[in-house]
Design a protein around this motif. Structure first.
Motif, PDB file in Angstrom:
ATOM      1  N   ASN A 130      -3.383  -5.679  10.501  1.00 58.00           N
ATOM      2  CA  ASN A 130      -2.118  -6.388  10.667  1.00 58.00           C
ATOM      3  C   ASN A 130      -1.128  -5.813   9.659  1.00 58.00           C
ATOM      4  O   ASN A 130      -1.319  -5.954   8.461  1.00 58.00           O
ATOM      5  CB  ASN A 130      -2.291  -7.882  10.394  1.00 58.00           C
ATOM      6  N   ALA A 131      -0.082  -5.183  10.143  1.00 63.22           N
ATOM      7  CA  ALA A 131       0.904  -4.568   9.252  1.00 63.22           C
ATOM      8  C   ALA A 131       2.279  -5.159   9.486  1.00 63.22           C
ATOM      9  O   ALA A 131       3.275  -4.460   9.578  1.00 63.22           O
ATOM     10  CB  ALA A 131       0.927  -3.059   9.444  1.00 63.22           C
ATOM     11  N   SER A 132       2.346  -6.467   9.584  1.00 62.48           N
ATOM     12  CA  SER A 132       3.617  -7.137   9.823  1.00 62.48           C
ATOM     13  C   SER A 132       4.479  -7.111   8.575  1.00 62.48           C
ATOM     14  O   SER A 132       3.971  -7.282   7.472  1.00 62.48           O
ATOM     15  CB  SER A 132       3.345  -8.587  10.233  1.00 62.48           C
ATOM     16  N   GLY A 133       5.777  -6.926   8.760  1.00 64.38           N
ATOM     17  CA  GLY A 133       6.617  -6.981   7.583  1.00 64.38           C
ATOM     18  C   GLY A 133       8.100  -6.852   7.858  1.00 64.38           C
ATOM     19  O   GLY A 133       8.529  -5.877   8.459  1.00 64.38           O
ATOM     20  N   ILE A 134       8.861  -7.843   7.458  1.00 62.42           N
ATOM     21  CA  ILE A 134      10.316  -7.698   7.388  1.00 62.42           C
ATOM     22  C   ILE A 134      10.759  -8.075   5.983  1.00 62.42           C
ATOM     23  O   ILE A 134      10.249  -9.023   5.397  1.00 62.42           O
ATOM     24  CB  ILE A 134      11.066  -8.564   8.426  1.00 62.42           C
ATOM     25  N   LEU A 135      11.671  -7.306   5.479  1.00 60.44           N
ATOM     26  CA  LEU A 135      12.242  -7.562   4.161  1.00 60.44           C
ATOM     27  C   LEU A 135      13.734  -7.827   4.271  1.00 60.44           C
ATOM     28  O   LEU A 135      14.256  -8.750   3.641  1.00 60.44           O
ATOM     29  CB  LEU A 135      11.977  -6.377   3.238  1.00 60.44           C
ATOM     30  N   SER A 136      14.408  -7.015   5.083  1.00 59.58           N
ATOM     31  CA  SER A 136      15.854  -7.192   5.242  1.00 59.58           C
ATOM     32  C   SER A 136      16.277  -6.821   6.652  1.00 59.58           C
ATOM     33  O   SER A 136      15.712  -5.907   7.261  1.00 59.58           O
ATOM     34  CB  SER A 136      16.624  -6.344   4.234  1.00 59.58           C
ATOM     35  N   CYS A 240     -12.485  -9.789   5.748  1.00 59.80           N
ATOM     36  CA  CYS A 240     -11.016  -9.830   5.713  1.00 59.80           C
ATOM     37  C   CYS A 240     -10.526  -9.341   4.354  1.00 59.80           C
ATOM     38  O   CYS A 240     -10.970  -9.855   3.322  1.00 59.80           O
ATOM     39  CB  CYS A 240     -10.513 -11.259   5.936  1.00 59.80           C
ATOM     40  N   ILE A 241      -9.625  -8.378   4.356  1.00 58.54           N
ATOM     41  CA  ILE A 241      -9.052  -7.895   3.101  1.00 58.54           C
ATOM     42  C   ILE A 241      -7.530  -7.842   3.231  1.00 58.54           C
ATOM     43  O   ILE A 241      -6.981  -7.814   4.325  1.00 58.54           O
ATOM     44  CB  ILE A 241      -9.580  -6.499   2.723  1.00 58.54           C
ATOM     45  N   LEU A 242      -6.866  -7.857   2.087  1.00 59.12           N
ATOM     46  CA  LEU A 242      -5.412  -7.722   2.002  1.00 59.12           C
ATOM     47  C   LEU A 242      -5.094  -6.429   1.262  1.00 59.12           C
ATOM     48  O   LEU A 242      -5.783  -6.083   0.292  1.00 59.12           O
ATOM     49  CB  LEU A 242      -4.802  -8.907   1.271  1.00 59.12           C
ATOM     50  N   LEU A 243      -4.047  -5.725   1.706  1.00 53.89           N
ATOM     51  CA  LEU A 243      -3.725  -4.428   1.131  1.00 53.89           C
ATOM     52  C   LEU A 243      -2.256  -4.354   0.699  1.00 53.89           C
ATOM     53  O   LEU A 243      -1.367  -4.774   1.431  1.00 53.89           O
ATOM     54  CB  LEU A 243      -3.992  -3.323   2.159  1.00 53.89           C
ATOM     55  N   HIS A 244      -2.052  -3.803  -0.492  1.00 54.29           N
ATOM     56  CA  HIS A 244      -0.700  -3.498  -0.988  1.00 54.29           C
ATOM     57  C   HIS A 244      -0.520  -1.983  -0.944  1.00 54.29           C
ATOM     58  O   HIS A 244      -1.247  -1.248  -1.626  1.00 54.29           O
ATOM     59  CB  HIS A 244      -0.544  -4.007  -2.425  1.00 54.29           C
ATOM     60  N   PRO A 245       0.418  -1.470  -0.126  1.00 55.84           N
ATOM     61  CA  PRO A 245       0.545  -0.018   0.058  1.00 55.84           C
ATOM     62  C   PRO A 245       1.274   0.707  -1.056  1.00 55.84           C
ATOM     63  O   PRO A 245       1.376   1.933  -1.022  1.00 55.84           O
ATOM     64  CB  PRO A 245       1.339   0.077   1.356  1.00 55.84           C
ATOM     65  N   GLY A 246       1.779  -0.034  -2.043  1.00 54.05           N
ATOM     66  CA  GLY A 246       2.642   0.586  -3.041  1.00 54.05           C
ATOM     67  C   GLY A 246       4.060   0.663  -2.511  1.00 54.05           C
ATOM     68  O   GLY A 246       4.363   0.211  -1.403  1.00 54.05           O
ATOM     69  N   THR A 247       4.961   1.225  -3.297  1.00 54.75           N
ATOM     70  CA  THR A 247       6.339   1.423  -2.832  1.00 54.75           C
ATOM     71  C   THR A 247       6.404   2.745  -2.088  1.00 54.75           C
ATOM     72  O   THR A 247       6.229   3.813  -2.677  1.00 54.75           O
ATOM     73  CB  THR A 247       7.325   1.429  -4.012  1.00 54.75           C
ATOM     74  N   VAL A 248       6.623   2.649  -0.792  1.00 52.82           N
ATOM     75  CA  VAL A 248       6.584   3.826   0.077  1.00 52.82           C
ATOM     76  C   VAL A 248       8.009   4.175   0.491  1.00 52.82           C
ATOM     77  O   VAL A 248       8.838   3.299   0.742  1.00 52.82           O
ATOM     78  CB  VAL A 248       5.710   3.553   1.313  1.00 52.82           C
ATOM     79  N   ASP A 249       8.288   5.458   0.555  1.00 46.90           N
ATOM     80  CA  ASP A 249       9.635   5.936   0.900  1.00 46.90           C
ATOM     81  C   ASP A 249       9.880   5.750   2.398  1.00 46.90           C
ATOM     82  O   ASP A 249       9.685   6.665   3.204  1.00 46.90           O
ATOM     83  CB  ASP A 249       9.772   7.409   0.515  1.00 46.90           C
ATOM     84  N   THR A 250      10.297   4.535   2.770  1.00 48.94           N
ATOM     85  CA  THR A 250      10.581   4.199   4.165  1.00 48.94           C
ATOM     86  C   THR A 250      11.942   3.511   4.243  1.00 48.94           C
ATOM     87  O   THR A 250      12.548   3.180   3.220  1.00 48.94           O
ATOM     88  CB  THR A 250       9.520   3.239   4.736  1.00 48.94           C
ATOM     89  N   ASP A 251      12.387   3.264   5.459  1.00 44.75           N
ATOM     90  CA  ASP A 251      13.658   2.565   5.645  1.00 44.75           C
ATOM     91  C   ASP A 251      13.617   1.181   5.024  1.00 44.75           C
ATOM     92  O   ASP A 251      14.629   0.681   4.523  1.00 44.75           O
ATOM     93  CB  ASP A 251      13.975   2.445   7.147  1.00 44.75           C
ATOM     94  N   LEU A 252      12.432   0.527   5.056  1.00 41.58           N
ATOM     95  CA  LEU A 252      12.311  -0.821   4.517  1.00 41.58           C
ATOM     96  C   LEU A 252      12.587  -0.848   3.018  1.00 41.58           C
ATOM     97  O   LEU A 252      13.258  -1.743   2.511  1.00 41.58           O
ATOM     98  CB  LEU A 252      10.914  -1.377   4.814  1.00 41.58           C
ATOM     99  N   SER A 253      12.080   0.163   2.287  1.00 45.01           N
ATOM    100  CA  SER A 253      12.209   0.144   0.823  1.00 45.01           C
ATOM    101  C   SER A 253      13.431   0.900   0.309  1.00 45.01           C
ATOM    102  O   SER A 253      13.825   0.724  -0.847  1.00 45.01           O
ATOM    103  CB  SER A 253      10.951   0.758   0.188  1.00 45.01           C
ATOM    104  N   ARG A 254      14.051   1.725   1.154  1.00 42.75           N
ATOM    105  CA  ARG A 254      15.091   2.636   0.673  1.00 42.75           C
ATOM    106  C   ARG A 254      16.241   1.944  -0.065  1.00 42.75           C
ATOM    107  O   ARG A 254      16.713   2.454  -1.092  1.00 42.75           O
ATOM    108  CB  ARG A 254      15.617   3.475   1.850  1.00 42.75           C
ATOM    109  N   PRO A 255      16.711   0.783   0.391  1.00 42.49           N
ATOM    110  CA  PRO A 255      17.809   0.137  -0.349  1.00 42.49           C
ATOM    111  C   PRO A 255      17.399  -0.393  -1.723  1.00 42.49           C
ATOM    112  O   PRO A 255      18.265  -0.777  -2.512  1.00 42.49           O
ATOM    113  CB  PRO A 255      18.199  -1.030   0.577  1.00 42.49           C
ATOM    114  N   PHE A 256      16.087  -0.392  -2.024  1.00 48.71           N
ATOM    115  CA  PHE A 256      15.612  -1.033  -3.254  1.00 48.71           C
ATOM    116  C   PHE A 256      14.832  -0.062  -4.137  1.00 48.71           C
ATOM    117  O   PHE A 256      14.036  -0.472  -4.970  1.00 48.71           O
ATOM    118  CB  PHE A 256      14.727  -2.229  -2.883  1.00 48.71           C
TER     119      PHE A 256
END
Length: 300
Positions: A130-136, A240-256
């Motif tokens: 499951n890789a759901s995610g919205i930030l902005s 069941c596990i949870l994963l933190h991918p780190g800060t990845v250079d994507t459109d989601l993280s680019r403004p931050f």
């Protein structure tokens, strides 16, 4: 966007399903499929997988790596298949192995239909991401830097996409995961891997802010932990596990990215390699744990 990758023992194929939304809502899942419980064939199908992932560049890279490094057929589900340009590009390269279906993870009935379709064709699953995610979302949702900017609509939207969607997917894929277990893999269990974020950790929260995103990821963490406890109590062969991918250079993280050190801003390829390594090496004793990209546990 969302995708699903599926692999069947019957035809040594991987299927991927992708779902793309107009508001950048995304959910992802990865399923490992074992339809034919024939032990004599086990050695031929050690990496059969079905995955369902958000089709941001990070999720698209994950599908790409699976298609390039694994054998199999991929079934992709999307809310708008004709507009899923990244997936359509992959289909042009993997025409015989990649199919596209329609699915909306914010609509539970479409999740049910997907589970039914996968059950009829493949019978069981061994891996779900499951890789759901919205930030902005422009003009709709922005990370709140102060309590004064918190709005009910933002809290509910983040919760729906980041927490509710992945849990409903697990709910409907549960019987398939239970039947699949680790059969045909190098693991002794099926794996559910939910993509979370370090900011969802309450113990690690020292900066505050980002109320909607943080709270939704904390909710995902708690719901995933709850499910892991239930699966263990029922003795279901699912971790069941949870994963933190780190800060990845994507459109989601680019403004931050302004304050992110250069050595902490990862390429999508690097992050995906690290996450897939954790998933492939997951054991039954990892059930209910929260891992960073480097394999280190994150406090709740």
């Amino acid at each position: 966007m969302y995708e699903v990758l599926v692999r069947s023992r019957a035809n040594q194929s991987i299927s991927s399903c992708k779902l793309q939304t107009s508001t950048e809502r995304s959910v992802g899942l990865l399923f490992w499929v074992d339809k034919l419980k024939m032990y004599k064939l086990r050695h031929l199908f050690l990496s059969q997988q079905c995955s369902f992932m958000a089709m941001t560049s990070l999720r698209l890279m994950r599908v790409k790596q699976l298609l390039e490094k694994e054998k199999g057929h991929v079934i992709a589900t999307c809310r708008n298949p004709s507009g899923a340009t990244g997936l359509l590009h992959l289909k042009s390269k993997f025409a015989e192995r990649l199919s596209i279906l329609q699915l909306d993870v914010t609509n539970e009935s479409t999740i049910e239909e997907s589970a039914k379709s996968i059950s009829e064709k493949y019978g069981s699953l061994n891996l779900l991401i499951n890789a759901s995610g919205i930030l902005s979302i422009p003009q709709v949702l922005q990370p709140e830097t102060t309590l004064r900017k918190v709005e009910k609509s933002s809290l509910l939207l983040a919760y729906e996409v980041n927490a509710v969607g992945p849990i409903l997917v697990i709910k409907h894929m549960w019987p398939l995961l239970r039947d699949g277990g680790g059969l045909g893999t190098e693991r002794d269990v099926a794996v559910v891997a939910n993509l979370s974020a370090r900011v969802g950790s309450i113990g690690d929260n020292r900066l505050g802010g980002w109320h909607s995103y943080r709270a939704s990821k904390s909710a995902l963490n708690q719901l995933t932990k709850n499910i892991s406890v239930e699966f263990a109590r029922r003795k279901d062969p699912i971790t069941c596990i949870l994963l933190h991918p780190g800060t990845v250079d994507t459109d989601l993280s680019r403004p931050f990215q302004r304050n992110v050190p250069e050595d902490k801003l990862f390429t999508t390829e690097f992050s995906v390699q690290k996450l897939l390594s954790i998933i492939h090496n997951a054991k039954s004793h990892d059930n209910g744990k929260f891992f960073a990209w480097d394999g280190q546990e994150i406090p709740w």
